[in-house]
Design an enzyme around this catalytic site. Structure first.
Site, PDB file in Angstrom:
ATOM      1  N   GLU A 140       0.817  -1.213   0.000  1.00 40.00           N
ATOM      2  CA  GLU A 140       0.000   0.000   0.000  1.00 40.00           C
ATOM      3  C   GLU A 140       0.855   1.268   0.000  1.00 40.00           C
ATOM      4  O   GLU A 140       0.453   2.284  -0.580  1.00 40.00           O
ATOM      5  CB  GLU A 140      -0.941   0.002   1.210  1.00 40.00           C
ATOM      6  CG  GLU A 140      -2.049  -1.033   1.147  1.00 40.00           C
ATOM      7  CD  GLU A 140      -1.641  -2.381   1.723  1.00 40.00           C
ATOM      8  OE1 GLU A 140      -2.496  -3.290   1.781  1.00 40.00           O
ATOM      9  OE2 GLU A 140      -0.446  -2.525   2.117  1.00 40.00           O
TER      10      GLU A 140
ATOM     11  N   MET B  54      23.999   9.925   3.178  1.00 36.01           N
ATOM     12  CA  MET B  54      23.833  11.221   3.820  1.00 36.01           C
ATOM     13  C   MET B  54      24.072  11.139   5.318  1.00 36.01           C
ATOM     14  O   MET B  54      24.692  12.026   5.925  1.00 36.01           O
ATOM     15  CB  MET B  54      22.430  11.777   3.544  1.00 36.01           C
ATOM     16  CG  MET B  54      22.244  13.218   3.998  1.00 36.01           C
ATOM     17  SD  MET B  54      23.354  14.371   3.148  1.00 36.01           S
ATOM     18  CE  MET B  54      22.405  14.696   1.658  1.00 36.01           C
TER      19      MET B  54
ATOM     20  N   PHE C 213     -11.639  -7.810  13.522  1.00 37.49           N
ATOM     21  CA  PHE C 213     -10.503  -8.200  12.683  1.00 37.49           C
ATOM     22  C   PHE C 213     -10.200  -7.110  11.651  1.00 37.49           C
ATOM     23  O   PHE C 213     -11.081  -6.660  10.941  1.00 37.49           O
ATOM     24  CB  PHE C 213     -10.806  -9.524  11.977  1.00 37.49           C
ATOM     25  CG  PHE C 213      -9.722  -9.963  11.037  1.00 37.49           C
ATOM     26  CD1 PHE C 213      -8.485 -10.369  11.517  1.00 37.49           C
ATOM     27  CD2 PHE C 213      -9.934  -9.958   9.663  1.00 37.49           C
ATOM     28  CE1 PHE C 213      -7.477 -10.769  10.651  1.00 37.49           C
ATOM     29  CE2 PHE C 213      -8.927 -10.352   8.786  1.00 37.49           C
ATOM     30  CZ  PHE C 213      -7.696 -10.758   9.282  1.00 37.49           C
ATOM     31  N   GLN C 214      -8.956  -6.685  11.607  1.00 42.30           N
ATOM     32  CA  GLN C 214      -8.465  -5.645  10.703  1.00 42.30           C
ATOM     33  C   GLN C 214      -9.224  -4.325  10.855  1.00 42.30           C
ATOM     34  O   GLN C 214      -9.433  -3.593   9.888  1.00 42.30           O
ATOM     35  CB  GLN C 214      -8.495  -6.125   9.243  1.00 42.30           C
ATOM     36  CG  GLN C 214      -7.450  -7.204   8.968  1.00 42.30           C
ATOM     37  CD  GLN C 214      -7.211  -7.453   7.493  1.00 42.30           C
ATOM     38  OE1 GLN C 214      -8.099  -7.238   6.647  1.00 42.30           O
ATOM     39  NE2 GLN C 214      -6.021  -7.923   7.159  1.00 42.30           N
TER      40      GLN C 214
ATOM     41  N   LYS D 224     -18.072  -1.541   5.272  1.00 42.35           N
ATOM     42  CA  LYS D 224     -18.425  -2.599   4.326  1.00 42.35           C
ATOM     43  C   LYS D 224     -19.930  -2.664   4.079  1.00 42.35           C
ATOM     44  O   LYS D 224     -20.379  -2.904   2.948  1.00 42.35           O
ATOM     45  CB  LYS D 224     -17.916  -3.943   4.850  1.00 42.35           C
ATOM     46  CG  LYS D 224     -17.811  -5.021   3.784  1.00 42.35           C
ATOM     47  CD  LYS D 224     -17.019  -6.224   4.275  1.00 42.35           C
ATOM     48  CE  LYS D 224     -16.833  -7.241   3.166  1.00 42.35           C
ATOM     49  NZ  LYS D 224     -16.004  -8.393   3.612  1.00 42.35           N
TER      50      LYS D 224
END
Length: 566
Positions: free
Chosen positions: A56, A481, A118-119, A168
């Site tokens: 993602e 760097m 969940f999630q 959902k």
């Protein structure tokens, strides 16, 4: 414009809203909570192209590259929980760099909100500090108006990222779909009205200036004011410097262009910030990397600050003549009122300093590194071969600053990099997005060996979608760097900056991407030709001097006048 369809699902309404907003490309990764939207998308692939990334974070960086190089709003899909949280770095990056995005995340059903399902994560609370606006939808009827509002907010005024979280059950719910484009939001004024009194105060300073300096930022490109900038600068004859994100807004070959300001900017525009009598800043925010010690920054100058966001005015540097306005609007009226003067002697000081800077840096590097390949040589040759017309996407680190110094940008929106947040791993996915947005242009990603290993899985995205991005890895075997700072300020204690890497060419080959590795100057010329002439994606690994440092440099806490050449 209205789009109406009777009895459809919320998921279908999402896709219909995107097509009504003329979205052509979505970057994303599916999952359980956003599955209904992906199912609806399956039936509209003739209208909308979806790029499946490998993570993602890759999706949102790709959308950033798409937006930054095209001026359009990037669109991202992600699922709930870890899918949404994986967007946070990209959202923070987009917010600080003013990149327009609409991110749509799936969420657990509304009756499960707050139950640690969940999630499930509180994506509203997590994303609020790093978005221009966010909203959670629990009813299908809210989808179309919310998405219309999201696109308006993301792309108007000072652009930024917007996140819309859709439960959902709202995706499954039926509704009579109607989409109407949003053109205003109560209490939100994205484009302030130009105040003529503010303009008159600025004109008074400009017309009396003997040693003026103009610094331009990304706001020029965000307002599509490149032509107005050129017209104003040429009429007044004012020297023009650029911030990191402003590179490309003004042609680098133009005689009025004097270089980049900032910690690793050019010597002359930094030093002469503290010598000019009028400092005109347009579409830039006086970031700490630009100003150094603010108590010693341009104290002798009358400061004119033009910005569309009133929050930036007087935030860091006090403006003697603030102009809260769109850059294009402001420059049009300034060009009309400013008087042309002769600043040739002042300009000559910049150009002489630039010549001396390049001579000193080149001599120092040649003494230290002899015949070794150096980053500046690679970038300079690439600039010559592309004539400054490629879209260059850089990661974060020494190579980023070398590109900013040595690539001669001649096209607007051709410098895509992570400026404010400094996100390593940005370049590869952002280059994918830039190439999708500009299939006819040469897109070159220039990346360090450390940053490349943060998102190298996106080579799979390139392979699956046949995306012709050219990749140059400048490999010095260090997190360069950080190592430079350790050398300069931590008595050469290289604490965990030595990094081992895989065989990058073999790795690319496993993704069906051709490539080669070069270690000498003699090999470089042909290798760059191979890279640029390839009809497919190509990876070039360049083994560069291990302890080459980026100069000029303004040490942290120092004044811009204290810039160092070694």
């Amino acid at each position: 414009m209205k789009t109406t369809q009777l009895k459809t699902t919320g998921a279908e309404a999402v896709i219909q809203s995107l097509t009504a907003e003329r979205v052509k490309t979505i970057f994303g990764y599916p999952g359980g909570a956003i599955m209904p939207i992906y199912d609806a998308l399956f039936h509209h692939l003739d209208k909308v192209n979806h790029i499946l990334t490998r993570h993602e974070q890759g999706a949102i960086h790709a959308a950033q590259g798409y937006a930054r190089s095209s001026g359009k709003t990037g669109v991202v899909f992600a699922t709930s929980g870890p899918g949404a949280t994986n967007l946070i770095t990209g959202l923070a990056d987009a917010l600080i760099d003013s990149t327009p995005l609409v991110c749509i995340t799936g969420q657990v059903s509304s009756h499960l909100l707050g139950t640690d399902a969940f999630q499930e994560t509180d994506v509203m609370g997590i994303s609020m500090p790093v978005t221009k606006w966010n909203c959670q939808i629990t009813k299908a009827t809210d989808i179309a108006p919310t998405l219309a509002k999201a696109f308006y907010i993301a792309s108007s005024g000072r652009p930024g990222p917007v996140l819309v979280d859709i439960t959902k059950d709202a995706q499954f719910e039926k509704l009579d779909f109607n989409h109407e484009k949003c053109t205003s939001v109560r209490s939100y004024q994205p484009k302030p009205k130009l105040n003529i009194d503010q303009v008159q105060a600025a004109i008074k300073f400009l017309n009396q200036a003997k040693k003026p300096l103009m610094i331009v930022g990304q706001g020029i490109m965000l307002s599509n004011a490149e032509e107005e900038l050129l017209a104003f600068a040429e009429k007044m004859g004012i020297p023009v410097a650029s911030t990191l994100l402003g590179l490309g807004a003004f042609p680098s070959h133009h005689p009025l262009y004097v270089g980049m300001v900032g910690m690793h900017g050019n010597y002359a525009p930094n030093v002469k910030t503290n010598e000019c009598d009028v400092l005109l800043a347009v579409g830039m925010r006086f970031d700490d990397r630009v100003t150094g010690d603010v108590s010693r920054y341009a104290t002798q100058a009358k400061v004119i600050h033009i910005d569309i966001d009133i929050a930036e005015i007087n935030k860091i540097i006090k403006a003697d003549a603030p102009i809260v306005a769109d850059a294009k609007d402001a420059l049009i009226i300034l060009a009309d009122l400013v008087e042309k003067q002769n600043y040739q002697n002042w300009l000559d000081e910049f150009h002489q300093a630039k010549y001396n800077e390049l001579r000193i840096l080149s001599e120092n590097r040649e003494k230290i590194f002899l015949d070794e390949l150096r980053m500046d040589l690679v970038i300079d040759l690439l600039s010559q071969k592309t004539k400054g017309n490629a879209i260059i996407v850089t990661d974060v680190g020494q190579h980023q600053m070398m590109v900013a110094q040595f690539y001669q940008y001649n096209q607007t929106r051709s410098n895509v990099t992570s400026g404010g947040l400094g996100t390593m791993g940005y370049a590869l996915p952002a280059a994918i997005g830039a190439k999708v947005a500009n299939p006819e242009k040469q897109v070159v990603a220039i990346i360090g060996d450390g940053g490349f290993q943060m998102t190298l899985q996106e080579l799979g995205t390139m392979m699956q979608n046949n995306i012709n991005v050219k990749i140059i890895i400048l490999n010095n075997g260090y997190l360069g760097m950080v190592r430079q700072w350790q050398q300069m300020f931590f008595e050469n204690r290289y604490s965990f900056t030595d990094i081992q890497s895989p065989d990058f060419v073999a790795l690319a080959s496993s993704y069906n991407i051709n490539g080669e590795k070069v270690e000498t100057q003699e090999e470089l010329n042909k290798a760059l030709d191979n890279l640029l002439s390839s009809n497919n994606a190509y990876l070039l690994e360049v083994k560069v001097a291990r302890e080459d440092n980026v100069f000029p440099m303004i040490p942290t806490g120092a004044s811009v006048s204290d810039i160092r050449l070694h």
